[in-house]
Design a protein around this motif. Structure first.
Motif, PDB file in Angstrom:
ATOM      1  N   TYR A  24      -2.783  33.539 -73.867  1.00 14.41           N
ATOM      2  CA  TYR A  24      -2.444  34.588 -74.827  1.00 14.41           C
ATOM      3  C   TYR A  24      -2.733  34.096 -76.248  1.00 14.41           C
ATOM      4  CZ  TYR A  24       0.704  38.069 -76.974  1.00 14.41           C
ATOM      5  OH  TYR A  24       1.257  39.090 -77.709  1.00 14.41           O
ATOM      6  N   ARG A  25      -3.477  34.883 -76.980  1.00 16.84           N
ATOM      7  CA  ARG A  25      -3.844  34.587 -78.373  1.00 16.84           C
ATOM      8  C   ARG A  25      -4.800  33.413 -78.512  1.00 16.84           C
ATOM      9  NH1 ARG A  25       2.102  35.911 -80.863  1.00 16.84           N
ATOM     10  NH2 ARG A  25       1.733  38.118 -81.188  1.00 16.84           N
ATOM     11  N   PHE A  84       2.205  34.519 -69.512  1.00 18.72           N
ATOM     12  CA  PHE A  84       3.237  34.291 -70.536  1.00 18.72           C
ATOM     13  C   PHE A  84       4.085  35.561 -70.655  1.00 18.72           C
ATOM     14  CE2 PHE A  84       3.724  33.669 -75.430  1.00 18.72           C
ATOM     15  CZ  PHE A  84       5.032  33.228 -75.276  1.00 18.72           C
ATOM     16  N   GLU A  85       5.401  35.396 -70.716  1.00 21.82           N
ATOM     17  CA  GLU A  85       6.291  36.575 -70.742  1.00 21.82           C
ATOM     18  C   GLU A  85       6.048  37.479 -71.954  1.00 21.82           C
ATOM     19  OE1 GLU A  85      10.260  35.030 -70.641  1.00 21.82           O
ATOM     20  OE2 GLU A  85      10.142  34.162 -72.648  1.00 21.82           O
ATOM     21  N   ASP A  86       5.514  36.946 -73.048  1.00 15.37           N
ATOM     22  CA  ASP A  86       5.221  37.764 -74.229  1.00 15.37           C
ATOM     23  C   ASP A  86       3.906  38.540 -74.109  1.00 15.37           C
ATOM     24  OD1 ASP A  86       7.517  36.732 -75.264  1.00 15.37           O
ATOM     25  OD2 ASP A  86       6.567  35.602 -76.899  1.00 15.37           O
ATOM     26  N   ASP A  87       3.121  38.229 -73.064  1.00 14.03           N
ATOM     27  CA  ASP A  87       1.781  38.823 -72.918  1.00 14.03           C
ATOM     28  C   ASP A  87       1.894  40.148 -72.161  1.00 14.03           C
ATOM     29  OD1 ASP A  87      -0.896  39.380 -72.652  1.00 14.03           O
ATOM     30  OD2 ASP A  87      -1.422  37.454 -71.714  1.00 14.03           O
ATOM     31  N   SER A  88       2.416  41.163 -72.832  1.00 18.96           N
ATOM     32  CA  SER A  88       2.702  42.438 -72.153  1.00 18.96           C
ATOM     33  C   SER A  88       1.436  43.126 -71.670  1.00 18.96           C
ATOM     34  CB  SER A  88       3.492  43.357 -73.085  1.00 18.96           C
ATOM     35  OG  SER A  88       2.811  43.509 -74.306  1.00 18.96           O
ATOM     36  N   ASN A  89       0.322  42.909 -72.347  1.00 16.47           N
ATOM     37  CA  ASN A  89      -0.948  43.509 -71.948  1.00 16.47           C
ATOM     38  C   ASN A  89      -1.400  42.957 -70.596  1.00 16.47           C
ATOM     39  OD1 ASN A  89      -4.284  42.857 -72.641  1.00 16.47           O
ATOM     40  ND2 ASN A  89      -3.562  44.958 -72.449  1.00 16.47           N
ATOM     41  N   VAL A 104       5.643  34.798 -63.990  1.00 16.78           N
ATOM     42  CA  VAL A 104       5.882  34.912 -65.431  1.00 16.78           C
ATOM     43  C   VAL A 104       6.474  33.602 -65.944  1.00 16.78           C
ATOM     44  CG1 VAL A 104       7.090  36.186 -67.230  1.00 16.78           C
ATOM     45  CG2 VAL A 104       6.243  37.386 -65.190  1.00 16.78           C
ATOM     46  N   PRO A 106       7.840  31.127 -69.364  1.00 11.19           N
ATOM     47  CA  PRO A 106       8.489  31.280 -70.676  1.00 11.19           C
ATOM     48  C   PRO A 106       7.603  30.835 -71.833  1.00 11.19           C
ATOM     49  CG  PRO A 106       9.367  29.358 -69.547  1.00 11.19           C
ATOM     50  CD  PRO A 106       8.427  30.028 -68.582  1.00 11.19           C
ATOM     51  N   TYR A 107       6.376  30.412 -71.522  1.00 12.22           N
ATOM     52  CA  TYR A 107       5.433  30.011 -72.556  1.00 12.22           C
ATOM     53  C   TYR A 107       4.023  30.203 -72.011  1.00 12.22           C
ATOM     54  CZ  TYR A 107       7.640  25.967 -70.213  1.00 12.22           C
ATOM     55  OH  TYR A 107       8.286  25.143 -69.315  1.00 12.22           O
ATOM     56  N   ASN A 108       3.021  30.038 -72.860  1.00 15.68           N
ATOM     57  CA  ASN A 108       1.641  30.252 -72.436  1.00 15.68           C
ATOM     58  C   ASN A 108       1.277  29.297 -71.288  1.00 15.68           C
ATOM     59  OD1 ASN A 108      -0.345  32.101 -73.125  1.00 15.68           O
ATOM     60  ND2 ASN A 108      -1.169  30.884 -74.809  1.00 15.68           N
TER      61      ASN A 108
END
Ligand SMILES: [Zn+2]
Length: 171
Positions: A24-25, A84-89, A104, A106-108
């Motif tokens: 992610y990113r 990654f849990e923040d990677d909603s896409n 899932v 908790p980090y990339n």
């Protein structure tokens, strides 16, 4: 003055699995969905450290490390996508596929973070009753590149780290 001589025994078991991920990113190609044939090296020492071995002369039987860790890897990461849990896409995309298998984090899901997760969360949990401490985990993404997570500190800190890791696992 010289430090007194001492020996630390450890054993290392190699394990392999296949998984997909994306970073992610990430600024270039690692942001795309792709996969790796991963290799994991798990290094354990006796809980008492030093040259502590059983009556046969083993820290622990290799087959126990293999069976416990590979069971977890097969059930959770093998042929799965690590997200990654923040990677909603990516989560939305992977949930559209039928059937699907994803995990899932908790980090990339970099090799560094995968090694950390195996060291702090998975190994203390699945190897809990074997009388060993997992000292080091290496995650190989390719034949040339690996990331290494190493547990440091004295026995007290180590116990605290392990206890908190098991708590994290019970989310
Ligand atoms: Zn990759």
């Amino acid at each position: 003055m010289h430090e007194p001589f001492s020996t630390q025994l450890s054993l290392v078991r190699q394990l392999t699995f296949c998984a997909g991920h994306r970073l992610y990113r990430h600024e270039s190609k690692c942001a795309f969905f792709h996969g790796h044939n991963y290799r994991v090296d798990i290094e354990v020492v006796a809980a008492g450290g030093g040259v502590e071995v059983d009556s046969v002369g083993r820290i622990v039987d290799f087959s126990l490390i293999k069976h416990r860790m590979l069971s977890w890897l097969d059930a959770n990461w093998d042929h799965a996508f690590l997200i990654f849990e923040d990677d909603s896409n990516a989560l939305a995309a992977i949930r559209m596929v039928e059937p699907t298998k994803y995990f899932v984090m908790p980090y990339n899901p970099t090799a560094e973070n995968m090694a950390r997760y195996l060291l702090e969360v998975v190994a203390p949990h699945v190897l809990a009753d074997l009388g060993v401490v997992t000292r080091r985990v290496a995650v190989w993404e390719t034949d040339e590149s690996c990331a290494v997570a190493t547990l440091t500190g004295d026995a007290g800190e180590l116990r605290m780290a392990l206890e908190s890791a098991v708590l994290i696992d019970e989310r």
